[in-house]
Design a protein around this motif. Sequence first.
Motif, PDB file in Angstrom:
ATOM      1  N   LYS A 292     -55.940 171.840  60.448  1.00 49.03           N
ATOM      2  CA  LYS A 292     -55.302 172.279  58.655  1.00 49.03           C
ATOM      3  C   LYS A 292     -56.510 173.525  59.682  1.00 49.03           C
ATOM      4  CE  LYS A 292     -58.562 168.696  57.065  1.00 49.03           C
ATOM      5  NZ  LYS A 292     -58.207 167.753  56.015  1.00 49.03           N
ATOM      6  N   PHE A 293     -57.263 173.160  60.361  1.00 47.86           N
ATOM      7  CA  PHE A 293     -58.085 174.555  60.683  1.00 47.86           C
ATOM      8  C   PHE A 293     -57.934 175.586  61.918  1.00 47.86           C
ATOM      9  CE2 PHE A 293     -60.117 170.134  61.481  1.00 47.86           C
ATOM     10  CZ  PHE A 293     -61.219 170.111  59.822  1.00 47.86           C
ATOM     11  N   MET A 294     -57.565 176.900  61.541  1.00 47.83           N
ATOM     12  CA  MET A 294     -56.260 177.443  62.215  1.00 47.83           C
ATOM     13  C   MET A 294     -57.117 179.128  61.933  1.00 47.83           C
ATOM     14  SD  MET A 294     -53.801 175.258  63.192  1.00 47.83           S
ATOM     15  CE  MET A 294     -52.796 177.121  63.780  1.00 47.83           C
ATOM     16  N   HIS A 295     -58.124 178.782  61.849  1.00 49.56           N
ATOM     17  CA  HIS A 295     -58.632 180.143  61.071  1.00 49.56           C
ATOM     18  C   HIS A 295     -59.120 180.193  62.697  1.00 49.56           C
ATOM     19  CE1 HIS A 295     -58.118 180.829  57.527  1.00 49.56           C
ATOM     20  NE2 HIS A 295     -58.228 179.440  56.982  1.00 49.56           N
ATOM     21  N   ILE A 296     -59.429 181.388  63.478  1.00 48.37           N
ATOM     22  CA  ILE A 296     -59.932 181.393  64.675  1.00 48.37           C
ATOM     23  C   ILE A 296     -61.847 181.731  64.359  1.00 48.37           C
ATOM     24  CG2 ILE A 296     -60.275 182.942  66.484  1.00 48.37           C
ATOM     25  CD1 ILE A 296     -57.200 184.115  66.440  1.00 48.37           C
ATOM     26  N   SER A 297     -62.141 181.427  65.295  1.00 49.56           N
ATOM     27  CA  SER A 297     -64.176 181.411  65.076  1.00 49.56           C
ATOM     28  C   SER A 297     -64.128 180.864  64.035  1.00 49.56           C
ATOM     29  CB  SER A 297     -64.627 182.951  65.430  1.00 49.56           C
ATOM     30  OG  SER A 297     -64.319 183.680  66.428  1.00 49.56           O
ATOM     31  N   TYR A 298     -63.958 179.547  63.165  1.00 50.25           N
ATOM     32  CA  TYR A 298     -63.691 178.491  62.793  1.00 50.25           C
ATOM     33  C   TYR A 298     -65.868 178.397  62.279  1.00 50.25           C
ATOM     34  CZ  TYR A 298     -62.633 174.858  58.933  1.00 50.25           C
ATOM     35  OH  TYR A 298     -62.635 174.399  57.803  1.00 50.25           O
ATOM     36  N   PRO A 299     -66.488 178.163  61.255  1.00 50.11           N
ATOM     37  CA  PRO A 299     -67.710 177.881  61.112  1.00 50.11           C
ATOM     38  C   PRO A 299     -68.017 177.015  60.936  1.00 50.11           C
ATOM     39  CG  PRO A 299     -66.757 178.423  58.899  1.00 50.11           C
ATOM     40  CD  PRO A 299     -65.244 178.293  59.758  1.00 50.11           C
ATOM     41  N   TRP A 300     -67.953 176.550  62.281  1.00 52.03           N
ATOM     42  CA  TRP A 300     -68.655 175.058  62.270  1.00 52.03           C
ATOM     43  C   TRP A 300     -70.092 174.636  62.287  1.00 52.03           C
ATOM     44  CZ3 TRP A 300     -65.088 171.521  62.121  1.00 52.03           C
ATOM     45  CH2 TRP A 300     -63.333 172.069  62.869  1.00 52.03           C
ATOM     46  N   LEU A 301     -70.743 175.982  62.888  1.00 51.45           N
ATOM     47  CA  LEU A 301     -71.876 175.845  62.783  1.00 51.45           C
ATOM     48  C   LEU A 301     -72.530 175.497  61.307  1.00 51.45           C
ATOM     49  CD1 LEU A 301     -73.452 178.506  65.928  1.00 51.45           C
ATOM     50  CD2 LEU A 301     -73.501 175.941  65.523  1.00 51.45           C
ATOM     51  N   GLN A 302     -71.458 176.662  60.504  1.00 47.92           N
ATOM     52  CA  GLN A 302     -72.236 176.331  58.848  1.00 47.92           C
ATOM     53  C   GLN A 302     -71.961 174.538  58.782  1.00 47.92           C
ATOM     54  OE1 GLN A 302     -73.332 178.697  56.601  1.00 47.92           O
ATOM     55  NE2 GLN A 302     -73.448 177.416  55.005  1.00 47.92           N
ATOM     56  N   TYR A 303     -71.527 173.752  59.459  1.00 48.82           N
ATOM     57  CA  TYR A 303     -71.027 172.863  58.816  1.00 48.82           C
ATOM     58  C   TYR A 303     -72.322 171.618  58.952  1.00 48.82           C
ATOM     59  CZ  TYR A 303     -66.187 172.051  57.592  1.00 48.82           C
ATOM     60  OH  TYR A 303     -64.828 171.852  57.698  1.00 48.82           O
ATOM     61  N   VAL A 304     -72.976 171.869  59.746  1.00 41.71           N
ATOM     62  CA  VAL A 304     -74.458 171.895  60.659  1.00 41.71           C
ATOM     63  C   VAL A 304     -75.427 171.966  59.520  1.00 41.71           C
ATOM     64  CG1 VAL A 304     -75.931 171.717  62.660  1.00 41.71           C
ATOM     65  CG2 VAL A 304     -73.815 172.247  63.221  1.00 41.71           C
ATOM     66  N   LYS A 305     -75.543 173.106  59.094  1.00 41.34           N
ATOM     67  CA  LYS A 305     -76.462 173.228  57.494  1.00 41.34           C
ATOM     68  C   LYS A 305     -76.590 173.003  56.757  1.00 41.34           C
ATOM     69  CE  LYS A 305     -76.435 178.232  59.764  1.00 41.34           C
ATOM     70  NZ  LYS A 305     -76.136 180.402  59.431  1.00 41.34           N
ATOM     71  N   VAL A 306     -75.023 172.442  56.148  1.00 42.25           N
ATOM     72  CA  VAL A 306     -74.529 172.183  54.789  1.00 42.25           C
ATOM     73  C   VAL A 306     -75.450 170.469  55.009  1.00 42.25           C
ATOM     74  CG1 VAL A 306     -72.374 170.868  53.771  1.00 42.25           C
ATOM     75  CG2 VAL A 306     -72.340 173.406  54.637  1.00 42.25           C
TER      76      VAL A 306
END
Length: 499
Positions: A292-306
């Motif tokens: 379900k993570f089909m976007h290119i350059s998925y914002p994984w670092l935003q997960y770290v901020k959350v």
Amino acid sequence: MDKQMECIEINIPTSTHAKPELHETDTKFGAKEIWVQIQSVWEFCKEDTGREIFALKVGITVLLVSLFVLFEAPYQVFGSNIIWAILTAIIVFEDTVGATFNRRFNRAVGTLVAVILAVVVAETALSCGHVAEPIILGLSMFMIAVITSYMKMWGALVQYEYGFRVTLMTYCLIVVSDYRIGNPVRTMIDRLYSIAIGGMISVLVNVSIFPIWAGDQLHKELVKNFHLVADSFEECTKKYLEDASEKSKFTMSSIDAFHEEGAYMRCQSTLDSGSRFQTLAQSAKWEPPHGKFMHISYPWLQYVKVGAVLRHCAYEVMALHSIAHAKIQVPYKLRVGLESEVEEASKEAAEVVRILGRDISHMQWSVKDSHVKRLHNSIKRLQSCMCFQYSYMLASTFDNPSKSFANISHMFYHLPYQREMMEEEVECYHHMTGKQLRRLYSWPPREADAFEDIKLEESTAMLSFTNFASSLMEFVARVEHLVEAVHELSKMAKFKSAL
């Protein structure tokens, strides 16, 4: 002589009979220890099946790479240097797909850079003559070691630490082998195809056989932490509102099991997840679009901020947990005056946290203004009632306590949830006030000192009560920041809107 022999014959059976009993006891004890160890190993295996899958995949990878050495045909093609493929497969293989891609990239780039530098330096040293050649090669190894060791500690380059290590190791091996064997080009080619074979097989096995994606793990663990914080928060507020002892003036909570309670352990698990989230996010950046993570350059670092904002909420839960276990507490009859407001605020805050966790899990945005508005209203009611309750607790320190209490009682009587308690509280207050005044003006004078000590204890209890309410309000304020962080994630990750 015959009598002595008889004595010896009588004693021998007794001593030989005692030995089997000791041996049997030791055997039972040893068997019990072995059984306990087997059970502990079995529990470890049941905790996470991913460990067994990872171990089996490493074994399969090593087996496939070793076929290039064990079979004669590929060995004749690649030669003895194919052993570097096995070494690469073992070093590169990681538990997640992203970490394996990262390792493979670092090893490939590090080897390529080292090969280029080694060929250039080796040819330069060779052209300078046999006397200067070892000096140049030695100084070059020294400089490469200093530069790579320093660069891998640079903040922005820490994630490429393994690549710098590979560069140093490969450079030294090629330079030394070139000086003694004299064939740097052949060494370069052998190293490149060996690393390519080992890295390619590691990636194929990791992706094709029960792949473990770092992005999936980060997503699931973040959602799990949302629910852990919400459950711990509600548990702490319920713990504080419990009537530990109606007979004693202050509830004396035991702290023996402080670190073993569920709320504490769940919050500690959330607080310890910071480095884990950072590692998973760095690995997830290397993974191709999947699931379900089909976007290119998925914002994984935003997960770290959350996750960082969520940990700030967990800090307040830990503060509430420590206040609930404090030795000096507000009397239950005064504490229960805010029971409905505390329960409402905690319920609304925990519900918002759970909704945010579900939204991340389903990759949608369903938090509405009504949820935040209800949370604001609940905390405003708690603040207003906190002012009334705090004034009520301070009434005993006024010059005319009976009149002051009457005014505060009038204010409290207009609150529906306080009416049932007012008659009992008024009677209890007048009884305590009369008793305290008799002590204050009675003989001997030390009774007045005792009364002052009581007031000091009451003031300390009021501070504890205020501290709890302040921590609860601070948690709600941080939940608002959490809503903003998740909303930002929903926009960056293109969550769908809930109907």
